[in-house]
Design a protein around this motif. Structure first.
Motif, PDB file in Angstrom:
ATOM      1  N   GLY A 148      57.922  41.518  43.146  1.00 37.32           N
ATOM      2  CA  GLY A 148      57.967  40.059  43.101  1.00 37.32           C
ATOM      3  C   GLY A 148      57.388  39.553  41.796  1.00 37.32           C
ATOM      4  N   ALA A 149      57.513  38.256  41.576  1.00 34.67           N
ATOM      5  CA  ALA A 149      57.024  37.657  40.343  1.00 34.67           C
ATOM      6  C   ALA A 149      55.497  37.605  40.321  1.00 34.67           C
ATOM      7  N   TYR A 150      54.948  37.680  39.118  1.00 33.15           N
ATOM      8  CA  TYR A 150      53.510  37.477  38.926  1.00 33.15           C
ATOM      9  C   TYR A 150      53.321  36.642  37.660  1.00 33.15           C
ATOM     10  N   ASP A 185      45.600  39.991  41.862  1.00 36.57           N
ATOM     11  CA  ASP A 185      46.972  40.347  42.220  1.00 36.57           C
ATOM     12  C   ASP A 185      47.994  39.324  41.755  1.00 36.57           C
ATOM     13  N   THR A 186      47.569  38.079  41.540  1.00 33.30           N
ATOM     14  CA  THR A 186      48.514  37.047  41.116  1.00 33.30           C
ATOM     15  C   THR A 186      48.978  37.248  39.679  1.00 33.30           C
ATOM     16  N   SER A 187      48.244  38.066  38.899  1.00 35.25           N
ATOM     17  CA  SER A 187      48.624  38.280  37.496  1.00 35.25           C
ATOM     18  C   SER A 187      48.805  39.755  37.164  1.00 35.25           C
ATOM     19  N   LEU A 188      48.945  40.584  38.191  1.00 35.85           N
ATOM     20  CA  LEU A 188      49.168  42.014  38.002  1.00 35.85           C
ATOM     21  C   LEU A 188      50.308  42.479  38.895  1.00 35.85           C
ATOM     22  N   ALA A 189      51.066  43.451  38.412  1.00 37.61           N
ATOM     23  CA  ALA A 189      52.121  44.034  39.237  1.00 37.61           C
ATOM     24  C   ALA A 189      51.575  45.207  40.040  1.00 37.61           C
ATOM     25  N   ALA A 190      50.292  45.168  40.346  1.00 36.04           N
ATOM     26  CA  ALA A 190      49.633  46.197  41.154  1.00 36.04           C
ATOM     27  C   ALA A 190      48.397  45.569  41.759  1.00 36.04           C
ATOM     28  N   GLY A 191      47.854  46.191  42.803  1.00 39.26           N
ATOM     29  CA  GLY A 191      46.698  45.584  43.443  1.00 39.26           C
ATOM     30  C   GLY A 191      45.701  46.591  43.967  1.00 39.26           C
TER      31      GLY A 191
END
Length: 294
Positions: A244-246, A265-271
């Motif tokens: 999804g988009a970040y 997580d809102t600015s990374l493609a991983a969490g």
């Protein structure tokens, strides 16, 4: 009151960002709705010094430490609207009206949209996971299923044999091609076709539409992730991630809108908790430096 920085989201990234700003003696407001992404998991792993600790304990300790600083205010609420308002930004909350800050940090995390399979949602974070590094070891080299939601299932399927005996369930949405099948064979991954009907049992009993049942110790799958609409209200640029988009940010975690920063997580493609804490440091420092530079 005009705050130096308003942080939307008081989980790991938001707390970490706030700590940097508090130690710089800046006036900080943290607004948190109390919906941590990992609230369904009993333990958190892979974070140095906190490995195996309950997520809520880590978050509560972080909040307690942050609130020792006299320039920090905590507000338990939801932000429903954000806007640029010179000389900074305004946030409208559900219960406490509109507040203003010179800088804004979005640490709002993401929402996981899960596959619509009976029994899966109830086991999310308990026996159904997305991160092998966070939960794979605790499966004790057991029987692991990978539930395909797209071709991204290959990523999980090729990783997870390091944590246990792995079966890829294609679920009617993904069929490995010849090269992919060869990769799976080299890693010892078995492949089962057919749609998944339900997930049940104390551990995990995965039932296919044809009636076959597989007894597993855990399942890994990819959710689709959604970020908060607050970023769109501000006009922040997005980047496309695998699930999804970040939010697109620079090295100091500033978004495309000057004065708006993002972390976690809102600015990374991983969490993970460890990554969220690290990114919070960068966003907090970035916001502070921007205040210094005016």
């Amino acid at each position: 009151m005009m705050y130096d920085v308003i942080i939307v989201g008081g989980s790991y990234a938001g707390l970490s960002a706030g700590l940097q700003l508090a130690r710089a003696r800046r006036q900080v407001l943290v607004i948190d709705a109390g919906q941590r992404r990992n609230r369904f998991a009993a333990t958190s792993h892979g974070f140095l010094g906190q490995d195996g600790q309950a997520p809520e304990i880590i978050a509560a300790a972080g909040r307690s430490q942050l609130m020792e600083y006299p320039t920090v205010t905590w507000l338990q609420d939801s932000v429903v609207q954000t806007a640029e308002q010179a000389p900074g930004f305004s946030v409208r909350t559900e219960h406490n009206g509109t507040l203003q800050g010179k800088r804004l940090i979005l640490a709002t995390g993401v929402v996981d949209d899960l596959p619509a399979i009976d029994g899966l949602k109830e086991r999310w974070g308990k026996r159904v996971f997305h991160c092998p590094y966070c939960h794979g070891y605790e499966l004790d080299s057991g029987r692991i299923g990978v539930l395909a939601t797209s071709s991204l299932a290959m990523h999980h399927a090729l990783m997870l044999p390091d944590w246990g005996t792995t079966t890829l369930f294609t679920n009617g949405v993904f069929i490995p091609d010849t090269e992919q099948q060869a990769q799976l064979d080299r890693r010892g991954v078995s492949v089962q076709s057919g749609a998944v009907r339900r997930i049940s049992g104390e551990r995990v009993d995965l039932e296919l539409d044809d009636g076959r049942v597989f007894n597993l110790d855990g399942i890994f799958t990819m959710s689709r992730t959604r970020i908060s609409p607050l970023a769109e209200q501000l006009g922040c640029a997005l980047a496309d991630g695998p699930t999804g988009a970040y939010l697109h940010t620079d090295d100091m975690r500033q978004t495309s809108v000057p004065g708006v920063f993002a972390c976690g997580d809102t600015s990374l493609a991983a969490g993970s908790v460890a990554l969220a804490v690290a990114e919070g440091v960068r966003a907090g420092v970035g916001a502070h430096v921007s205040l210094i530079n005016g």
